[in-house]
Design an enzyme around this catalytic site. Structure first.
Site, short mmCIF file in Angstrom:
data_model
loop_
_atom_site.label_atom_id
_atom_site.label_comp_id
_atom_site.label_asym_id
_atom_site.label_seq_id
_atom_site.Cartn_x
_atom_site.Cartn_y
_atom_site.Cartn_z
NE ARG A 250 -4.33 -1.19 0.20
CZ ARG A 250 -4.55 -2.23 -0.63
NH1 ARG A 250 -3.63 -2.57 -1.51
NH2 ARG A 250 -5.69 -2.88 -0.60
CG HIS B 6 -3.40 -0.60 -7.01
ND1 HIS B 6 -3.70 0.03 -5.82
CD2 HIS B 6 -3.48 -1.92 -6.73
CE1 HIS B 6 -3.94 -0.87 -4.88
NE2 HIS B 6 -3.82 -2.07 -5.41
C1 GLV Z 1 -5.43 -4.89 -4.02
O1 GLV Z 1 -4.80 -3.91 -3.82
C2 GLV Z 1 -5.84 -5.79 -2.99
O2 GLV Z 1 -5.73 -5.44 -1.81
O3 GLV Z 1 -6.29 -6.88 -3.32
#
Ligand code: GLV
Length: 314
Positions: A229, A277
């Site tokens: 994150r 992401h």
């Molecule tokens: C993606 O970021 C997840 O947490 O699956």
């Protein structure tokens, strides 16, 4: 269980999940919301929520809610929502994303040591310029977070003949790696690494753990890879460390703010790779299958898979 169990599916394309769950024979009546407005209407009727980035203020009106199944691995936004009753169970997807996230890590690392960018450019210019490539073998990689995602990165690092260090809250995970470090051993952990990979959940204990002190302890030749994150890293301090050449670069799939703002210096800093992401995509059929099995367990009063310890935050 009394009245029919109602499960609300919330994400950008809830119908894809509903179709799959219906084919599997859902024990619950399935409701779909693809926008916050639809979710606001349906939240009060839901016993169960199967969701991604549910608007946190709507938990207050979800008075029947007993369980939230996240569609991903990270549940930081759910456990931090003040309106979510403490008694509501939270589960996350486990054992599905590690393979692809590990592929992301090693595809990016290989692209660097084999200099794919220079090769493609030379080809486009019809230019024959041989050079000696580097190798991943023999390098020391450190993985912070040795859960199912970190564990898969360890497995693939070994296939590339790397020395593998790991940092984890639980000493049990140290058996996976050549050297294990505890959560208060960041400085000795990072000191000898060529590559530091963050595969940690975001919790009050991990928020901002990678800041100036850790970055300064890293070798100037080393690389930071973040697939966890964004808020694990203090982004301003990372930018400064990169500008001051405290480390050689970063491969970043997650950011403090997403989408990464256009004015962020990370887009153009030398040595930085920015990706949107994408390292561990959710595959509808697999995620639906996980929820389906948990929904059956829930309907039968059995223990759920992927249960989150709400106090620990993951
Ligand atoms: C993606 O970021 C997840 O947490 O699956």
């Amino acid at each position: 269980m009394g009245a029919t169990l109602q499960a609300l599916i919330y994400c950008r394309d809830p119908e894809a999940y509903r179709a799959r769950l219906e084919r599997l024979g859902s024990p619950a009546r399935l409701l779909c919301a693809g926008s916050p407005e639809e979710a606001a209407q349906l939240a009060p009727s839901a016993d169960v929520l199967f969701s991604w980035h549910f608007p946190p203020e709507l938990y207050a009106s979800a008075r029947r809610l007993r369980w939230v199944q996240a569609m991903g691995a990270g549940v930081d936004d759910i456990v931090a929502a003040p309106a979510l009753d403490r008694a509501v169970w939270v589960t996350r997807i486990v054992d599905q994303f590690g393979g692809m996230i590990a592929e992301y890590v090693f595809s990016e690392l290989l692209a660097r040591v084999r200099d794919h960018a220079a090769l493609r450019l030379a080809q486009a210019q019809r230019s024959w310029k041989p050079f000696k490539a580097g190798t991943l073998a023999g390098a020391t990689i450190g993985i912070a977070g040795l859960g199912s995602i970190g564990g898969e990165i360890v497995r693939k690092a070994r296939a590339f003949d790397q020395r593998v260090y790991g940092l984890s809250r639980t000493a049990r995970a140290y058996e996976l790696v050549d050297r294990g470090f505890g959560q208060d051993e960041w400085l000795p952990f990072v000191r000898d690494l060529d590559v530091l990979v963050l595969a940690l959940p975001l919790t009050p204990a991990t928020e901002g753990v990678v800041g100036a002190r850790v970055l300064e302890a890293m070798r100037p030749k080393s690389l930071l890879v973040n697939v966890g994150r964004g808020r694990l890293v203090r982004e301003v301090e990372l930018v400064r460390a990169l500008q001051e050449r405290k480390l050689s670069g970063a491969i970043l799939d997650v950011f403090e703010e997403e989408p990464l703002p256009a004015e962020s210096p990370l887009w153009t800093l030398p040595g930085v790779t920015v990706t949107p992401h994408v390292s561990g995509p959710s595959i509808v059929d697999q995620v639906a299958q996980f929820f389906h099995e948990n929904l059956q367990r829930f309907a039968e009063g059995r223990t759920l898979q992927g249960m989150v310890d709400r106090a620990a935050g993951y």
